[in-house]
Design a protein around this motif. Structure first.
Motif, PDB file in Angstrom:
ATOM      1  N   GLY A 352       5.856  10.763 -41.127  1.00  0.00           N
ATOM      2  CA  GLY A 352       5.445  10.787 -42.774  1.00  0.00           C
ATOM      3  C   GLY A 352       6.766  10.775 -43.672  1.00  0.00           C
ATOM      4  N   GLY A 353       7.752  10.737 -43.377  1.00  0.00           N
ATOM      5  CA  GLY A 353       8.944  10.727 -44.148  1.00  0.00           C
ATOM      6  C   GLY A 353       9.375   9.377 -44.739  1.00  0.00           C
ATOM      7  N   ALA A 354       8.691   8.129 -43.909  1.00  0.00           N
ATOM      8  CA  ALA A 354       9.214   6.817 -44.200  1.00  0.00           C
ATOM      9  C   ALA A 354       8.175   5.941 -43.916  1.00  0.00           C
ATOM     10  CB  ALA A 354      10.550   6.630 -43.809  1.00  0.00           C
ATOM     11  N   LYS A 355       8.339   4.698 -44.313  1.00  0.00           N
ATOM     12  CA  LYS A 355       7.315   3.575 -43.829  1.00  0.00           C
ATOM     13  C   LYS A 355       8.346   3.046 -42.529  1.00  0.00           C
ATOM     14  CE  LYS A 355       4.817  -0.638 -45.094  1.00  0.00           C
ATOM     15  NZ  LYS A 355       4.260  -1.568 -46.113  1.00  0.00           N
ATOM     16  N   LEU A 356       7.401   2.880 -41.556  1.00  0.00           N
ATOM     17  CA  LEU A 356       7.943   2.521 -40.302  1.00  0.00           C
ATOM     18  C   LEU A 356       8.072   0.934 -40.095  1.00  0.00           C
ATOM     19  CD1 LEU A 356       6.470   4.974 -37.611  1.00  0.00           C
ATOM     20  CD2 LEU A 356       8.475   5.188 -39.011  1.00  0.00           C
ATOM     21  N   ALA A 357       9.093   0.418 -39.388  1.00  0.00           N
ATOM     22  CA  ALA A 357       9.134  -0.994 -38.981  1.00  0.00           C
ATOM     23  C   ALA A 357       9.031  -1.111 -37.356  1.00  0.00           C
ATOM     24  CB  ALA A 357      10.340  -1.386 -39.507  1.00  0.00           C
ATOM     25  N   GLU A 358       8.781  -2.313 -37.110  1.00  0.00           N
ATOM     26  CA  GLU A 358       8.418  -2.511 -35.438  1.00  0.00           C
ATOM     27  C   GLU A 358       9.615  -2.073 -34.646  1.00  0.00           C
ATOM     28  OE1 GLU A 358       6.089  -3.569 -34.150  1.00  0.00           O
ATOM     29  OE2 GLU A 358       4.620  -4.539 -35.741  1.00  0.00           O
ATOM     30  N   ASP A 359      10.841  -1.988 -35.351  1.00  0.00           N
ATOM     31  CA  ASP A 359      12.145  -1.612 -34.495  1.00  0.00           C
ATOM     32  C   ASP A 359      12.475  -0.168 -34.643  1.00  0.00           C
ATOM     33  OD1 ASP A 359      13.037  -1.910 -36.797  1.00  0.00           O
ATOM     34  OD2 ASP A 359      14.752  -2.916 -36.248  1.00  0.00           O
ATOM     35  N   ASP A 360      11.318   0.632 -35.084  1.00  0.00           N
ATOM     36  CA  ASP A 360      11.809   2.008 -35.479  1.00  0.00           C
ATOM     37  C   ASP A 360      12.036   2.913 -34.200  1.00  0.00           C
ATOM     38  OD1 ASP A 360      11.776   5.012 -36.234  1.00  0.00           O
ATOM     39  OD2 ASP A 360      11.528   4.022 -38.128  1.00  0.00           O
ATOM     40  N   PRO A 361      13.119   3.752 -33.995  1.00  0.00           N
ATOM     41  CA  PRO A 361      13.239   4.445 -32.709  1.00  0.00           C
ATOM     42  C   PRO A 361      12.415   5.258 -32.471  1.00  0.00           C
ATOM     43  CG  PRO A 361      14.938   4.828 -34.453  1.00  0.00           C
ATOM     44  CD  PRO A 361      14.304   3.768 -34.842  1.00  0.00           C
ATOM     45  N   GLY A 395       1.022  -2.437 -40.093  1.00  0.00           N
ATOM     46  CA  GLY A 395      -0.137  -3.432 -40.390  1.00  0.00           C
ATOM     47  C   GLY A 395      -1.103  -3.789 -39.381  1.00  0.00           C
ATOM     48  N   HIS A 396      -1.320  -2.644 -38.208  1.00  0.00           N
ATOM     49  CA  HIS A 396      -2.322  -2.899 -37.220  1.00  0.00           C
ATOM     50  C   HIS A 396      -3.513  -2.055 -37.724  1.00  0.00           C
ATOM     51  CE1 HIS A 396       1.551  -3.214 -34.309  1.00  0.00           C
ATOM     52  NE2 HIS A 396       1.392  -4.148 -35.154  1.00  0.00           N
ATOM     53  N   TYR A 397      -4.063  -2.601 -38.602  1.00  0.00           N
ATOM     54  CA  TYR A 397      -5.245  -1.891 -39.415  1.00  0.00           C
ATOM     55  C   TYR A 397      -6.424  -1.436 -38.415  1.00  0.00           C
ATOM     56  CZ  TYR A 397      -2.305  -3.310 -43.350  1.00  0.00           C
ATOM     57  OH  TYR A 397      -1.393  -3.397 -44.245  1.00  0.00           O
ATOM     58  N   SER A 398      -6.714  -2.358 -37.491  1.00  0.00           N
ATOM     59  CA  SER A 398      -7.877  -2.043 -36.850  1.00  0.00           C
ATOM     60  C   SER A 398      -7.389  -1.083 -35.595  1.00  0.00           C
ATOM     61  CB  SER A 398      -8.119  -3.376 -35.719  1.00  0.00           C
ATOM     62  OG  SER A 398      -7.047  -3.875 -34.984  1.00  0.00           O
ATOM     63  N   ASP A 399      -6.253  -0.774 -35.364  1.00  0.00           N
ATOM     64  CA  ASP A 399      -5.866   0.538 -34.654  1.00  0.00           C
ATOM     65  C   ASP A 399      -5.763   1.918 -35.181  1.00  0.00           C
ATOM     66  OD1 ASP A 399      -5.703  -1.548 -32.441  1.00  0.00           O
ATOM     67  OD2 ASP A 399      -3.648  -1.728 -32.893  1.00  0.00           O
ATOM     68  N   VAL A 400      -6.140   1.747 -36.674  1.00  0.00           N
ATOM     69  CA  VAL A 400      -5.887   3.064 -37.441  1.00  0.00           C
ATOM     70  C   VAL A 400      -6.927   4.070 -37.119  1.00  0.00           C
ATOM     71  CG1 VAL A 400      -5.601   4.187 -39.706  1.00  0.00           C
ATOM     72  CG2 VAL A 400      -4.351   1.925 -39.045  1.00  0.00           C
ATOM     73  N   PHE A 401      -8.151   3.741 -37.267  1.00  0.00           N
ATOM     74  CA  PHE A 401      -9.133   4.673 -37.361  1.00  0.00           C
ATOM     75  C   PHE A 401      -9.537   4.965 -35.960  1.00  0.00           C
ATOM     76  CE2 PHE A 401     -10.059   4.564 -41.591  1.00  0.00           C
ATOM     77  CZ  PHE A 401     -10.748   5.297 -41.945  1.00  0.00           C
ATOM     78  N   PRO A 402      -9.344   4.344 -34.633  1.00  0.00           N
ATOM     79  CA  PRO A 402      -9.684   4.935 -33.653  1.00  0.00           C
ATOM     80  C   PRO A 402      -8.668   6.433 -33.311  1.00  0.00           C
ATOM     81  CG  PRO A 402      -9.473   2.869 -33.052  1.00  0.00           C
ATOM     82  CD  PRO A 402      -9.462   3.049 -34.751  1.00  0.00           C
ATOM     83  N   HIS A 403      -7.372   6.268 -33.932  1.00  0.00           N
ATOM     84  CA  HIS A 403      -6.540   7.399 -33.819  1.00  0.00           C
ATOM     85  C   HIS A 403      -6.894   8.642 -34.782  1.00  0.00           C
ATOM     86  CE1 HIS A 403      -3.994   5.497 -30.918  1.00  0.00           C
ATOM     87  NE2 HIS A 403      -3.841   4.488 -31.762  1.00  0.00           N
ATOM     88  N   LEU A 404      -7.472   8.017 -36.035  1.00  0.00           N
ATOM     89  CA  LEU A 404      -7.756   9.094 -36.725  1.00  0.00           C
ATOM     90  C   LEU A 404      -9.047   9.815 -36.356  1.00  0.00           C
ATOM     91  CD1 LEU A 404      -7.443   7.338 -40.473  1.00  0.00           C
ATOM     92  CD2 LEU A 404      -6.001   9.199 -39.323  1.00  0.00           C
ATOM     93  N   HIS A 405     -10.046   9.130 -35.697  1.00  0.00           N
ATOM     94  CA  HIS A 405     -11.228   9.780 -35.475  1.00  0.00           C
ATOM     95  C   HIS A 405     -10.827  10.831 -34.137  1.00  0.00           C
ATOM     96  CE1 HIS A 405     -13.754   7.379 -37.762  1.00  0.00           C
ATOM     97  NE2 HIS A 405     -13.943   6.455 -37.007  1.00  0.00           N
ATOM     98  N   ARG A 406     -10.155  10.339 -33.228  1.00  0.00           N
ATOM     99  CA  ARG A 406      -9.579  11.307 -32.235  1.00  0.00           C
ATOM    100  C   ARG A 406      -8.862  12.739 -32.729  1.00  0.00           C
ATOM    101  NH1 ARG A 406      -4.727  11.465 -28.566  1.00  0.00           N
ATOM    102  NH2 ARG A 406      -5.269  12.425 -26.595  1.00  0.00           N
ATOM    103  N   ALA A 407      -7.936  12.414 -33.845  1.00  0.00           N
ATOM    104  CA  ALA A 407      -7.316  13.580 -34.505  1.00  0.00           C
ATOM    105  C   ALA A 407      -8.000  14.365 -35.029  1.00  0.00           C
ATOM    106  CB  ALA A 407      -5.949  13.129 -35.341  1.00  0.00           C
ATOM    107  N   ASN A 408      -9.177  13.902 -36.016  1.00  0.00           N
ATOM    108  CA  ASN A 408      -9.961  14.889 -36.409  1.00  0.00           C
ATOM    109  C   ASN A 408     -10.929  15.623 -35.864  1.00  0.00           C
ATOM    110  OD1 ASN A 408      -9.552  14.817 -39.768  1.00  0.00           O
ATOM    111  ND2 ASN A 408      -9.353  12.726 -39.285  1.00  0.00           N
TER     112      ASN A 408
END
Length: 685
Positions: A352-361, A395-408
């Motif tokens: 939540g503290g920053a926008k992640l890049a592909e190589d973020d640890p 930018g993996h937008y199709s993968d966002v909502f499956p995780h949101l549905h599970r979390a909620n």
């Protein structure tokens, strides 16, 4: 071995009972076993050994000891009842048949001490105890003790609404039970029924119960923190070596913005047996009260002694995010995530503290934890929220909502919600307002002029507050938790005692101002952006005649999306876990805004978020004027204002005004269909 002396045996037995009552189970078992070595035919000693094993959760040993006692005293009802309290299924059914053949009734009050001991060990044990208590309730439908055990088990799991009826039955069936009245008072407090809570705690006190802690909580929940601190100070003086009381006292001192005094009390508690975890709890309380400096000092001290303390690293990272030290905060959170087998909260805060890049640890750590099915549900839902945000950053937008549905879904599983339940709450607020509408403000009403910035969660309230805080006459208060608490007795009286409304209004307003000014640290103008304010504007306007109200209006589809993808503190914003519920809640909010605009057009100003971010200056000038302030150019550059931000928007407000989140909903239009459908249905008050 003890001598075969009746007097010595009796004394040893009494010592065992005293140790058992004090919770010193090992010492008690040693005494009873010494007695049995001399008198193996003493059923009472076997009976107490069985009760101790049951309290420790070892039901196999408990059953063995109780059956030995039963063999020695086959007609003793207490032994049969104790066995009935620990057995389940076929064994319990068989025991009932045996009791019937022995002519011993099992229909009286069963012994629930073993259940209560299990409940005291925490929510996990309480869940199992709830099932056993429910079985007792079915078998003893008119008894008080099973109802008490059921209520206690549900309360331990924070199932307040489900605990209430069981505890009401327990107190009705046994009005002399101090424990039942204490628990009833605590549950009523959690449910906001303050008058009933006070009455239940008074009853418990009259029955000899120590109600210091719940009474202090009641005082705290009605913004009477000075009274809460006095109660706890007296309790600590009476029991100076009780670490729990000392911890509660320290928390009360934090609420009074006395962090150094709180720290002294906490250190004494540690000397009396409390753990250093209590220091971190205190630091977290300081964070919630805005005392970031002392909280940083505490986390630093803990890390000096325990550099790999995951809770300390996580909390310090969150504190640094709040104070704007984002890079250092991220490093702390990454370290916590790396060394913890769980680390869900650290991972969520980092993401939540920053926008992640592909190589973020953090990404390989997050992916590994997402695949760990052994993690607790709370951790799995936290990680699912984090993964949804990470996928969007990448930018993996199709993968966002499956995780949101599970979390909620996991959040709603623990904190269920029904929109229909809002209606009673809304009606109480409107009744209170109608009871005061048209009154001339009281001559003793406070002259203070706070600025309330409100709206739906995630609608831009932090941006507007930051704009106002750039003005040299204004101090940002953030989401102050005091208004609802201070006015709670006043709102509650709308349905129970409307004639008391005027008498409760001014004291409530004064308690609010005292708590708010203590928190914000100013005698001048301050902002309060508590979200719940929008529903109570009419009441606040009566209690604070000079207050101003700015309400954010934002595209409800963007608001709904932002709410659904953010993880709020568990137990808050219950509507946020279902897209249709979010839509209905937004429309109810809109109905409130229209109502207050019509009732008080000169005091309520609506700020259009999209218009503000598209062309900032004219809208900033309008909202500054609506707040009753003179113009200052600094309000055009809110990102330059130095302030702590403890909300989900802590990183955004340190940037210039931007429009990146406008119309973000279009990317997920198909997934948001339940929200959009619900928004098409108006909701009336």
């Amino acid at each position: 071995m003890l001598p075969n002396d009746p007097a010595r045996l009796k004394a040893a037995f009494q010592q065992g009972l005293a140790a058992q009552k004090a919770g010193q189970f090992d010492a008690a078992l040693a005494q009873f076993r010494q007695v049995l070595a001399v008198r193996p035919d003493l059923a009472e000693a076997q009976f107490q050994i069985g009760r101790i094993h049951a309290a420790q959760g070892d039901m196999a040993k408990a059953e063995t000891a109780l059956r030995k006692a039963l063999k020695l005293r086959p007609k003793e009802p207490a032994i049969w009842a104790a066995l009935a309290g620990i057995l389940t299924g076929g064994k319990l059914k068989k025991l009932h048949a045996e009791a019937a053949r022995a002519g011993v009734p099992l229909s009286g009050e069963p012994d629930i001490s073993a259940l209560i001991a299990r409940i005291a060990r925490g929510p996990t044990q309480a869940a199992g105890a709830e099932a056993d208590a429910l079985d007792l309730v079915r078998r003893y439908p008119d008894a008080a003790h099973p109802a008490l055990a059921l209520g206690a088990a549900r309360a331990a799991q924070k199932k307040w609404s489900f605990a209430l009826p069981a505890l009401e039955k327990a107190t009705e069936r046994d009005p002399t039970s101090p424990m039942a009245h204490v628990l009833l008072g605590e549950v009523l407090l959690k449910l906001g029924q303050l008058s009933r809570s006070e009455a239940a705690l008074e009853k418990a006190r009259g029955l000899g119960a120590d109600v210091s802690v719940p009474w202090a909580h009641l005082m705290h929940e009605t913004c009477r923190d000075a009274e809460a601190e006095e109660v706890l100070a007296r309790a600590v003086k009476a029991a100076p070596r009780d670490p729990r009381l000392a911890g509660e006292h320290a928390q009360a001192l934090v609420a009074l913005r006395r962090p150094q005094d709180a720290l002294k009390v906490a250190r004494k508690a540690i000397a009396s047996g409390a753990t250093r975890t209590n220091l971190l709890q205190l630091a977290n309380a300081m964070l919630n009260e805005g005392d970031t400096g002392p909280a940083l000092k505490i986390t630093g001290e803990v890390l000096e002694k325990s550099p790999d303390s995951v809770p300390a690293l996580t909390l310090r990272g969150q504190l640094l995010q709040t104070t704007g030290e984002l890079e250092e905060g991220q490093a702390m959170l990454l370290r916590a995530a790396e060394i913890s087998p769980d680390g869900a909260e650290a991972i969520r805060s980092y993401v939540g503290g920053a926008k992640l890049a592909e190589d973020d640890p953090i990404l390989p750590i997050l992916e590994a934890r997402m695949g760990d099915a052994a993690l607790p549900i709370a951790s799995r839902r936290t990680l699912a929220f984090a993964m949804a945000k990470a996928q969007e950053d990448l930018g993996h937008y199709s993968d966002v909502f499956p995780h949101l549905h599970r979390a909620n879904r996991l959040m709603k599983q623990e904190f269920p919600y029904r929109f229909e339940n809002e209606r009673t709450h809304v009606q109480a607020i409107l009744d209170a307002y109608r009871g005061l509408k048209g009154r001339t403000p009281a001559t003793d009403a406070p002259k203070d002029a706070p600025i309330f910035v409100t709206g739906m969660a995630r609608s831009g309230t932090t941006l507007v507050e930051t704009i106002l805080a750039a003005h040299d006459r204004v101090t940002a208060g953030g989401e102050l938790p005091y208004l609802t608490r201070a006015l709670a007795p006043f709102i509650e009286a709308a349905n129970t005692a409307p004639d008391r409304l005027p008498d409760l209004m001014i004291p409530g307003a004064q308690r609010y101002l005292q708590a708010a000014r203590r928190r914000v640290g100013t005698d001048g103008i301050f902002t309060d952006k508590a979200i719940s304010t929008y529903a109570r504007i009419g009441l606040i306007a009566q209690a604070l005649p000079n207050a101003r109200f700015l309400i954010l209006k934002r595209d409800p589809r963007d608001v709904g999306l932002s709410i659904y993808r953010n993880m709020f503190p568990p137990g808050s914003h219950l509507y946020s876990t279902d897209l249709a519920d979010i839509g209905r809640f937004i429309r109810q909010h809109d109905a409130f805004v229209e109502f207050w605009q019509a009732e008080m057009p000169d005091r309520v100003h609506v700020v259009d978020y999209e218009a503000l971010t598209a062309e900032p200056e004219p809208h900033i000038r309008a909202l500054v004027a609506a707040a009753g302030l003179d113009w200052q150019d600094a309000c055009l550059a809110p990102q330059d204002a130095r302030r702590d931000v403890a909300t989900l928007s802590f990183s955004q407000v340190r940037q210039p005004i931007y429009r990146a989140s406008v119309a973000a909903w279009k990317r997920y239009e198909e997934e948001l269909a339940p929200l959009i459908d619900a928004l098409e249905q108006p909701v009336t008050l």
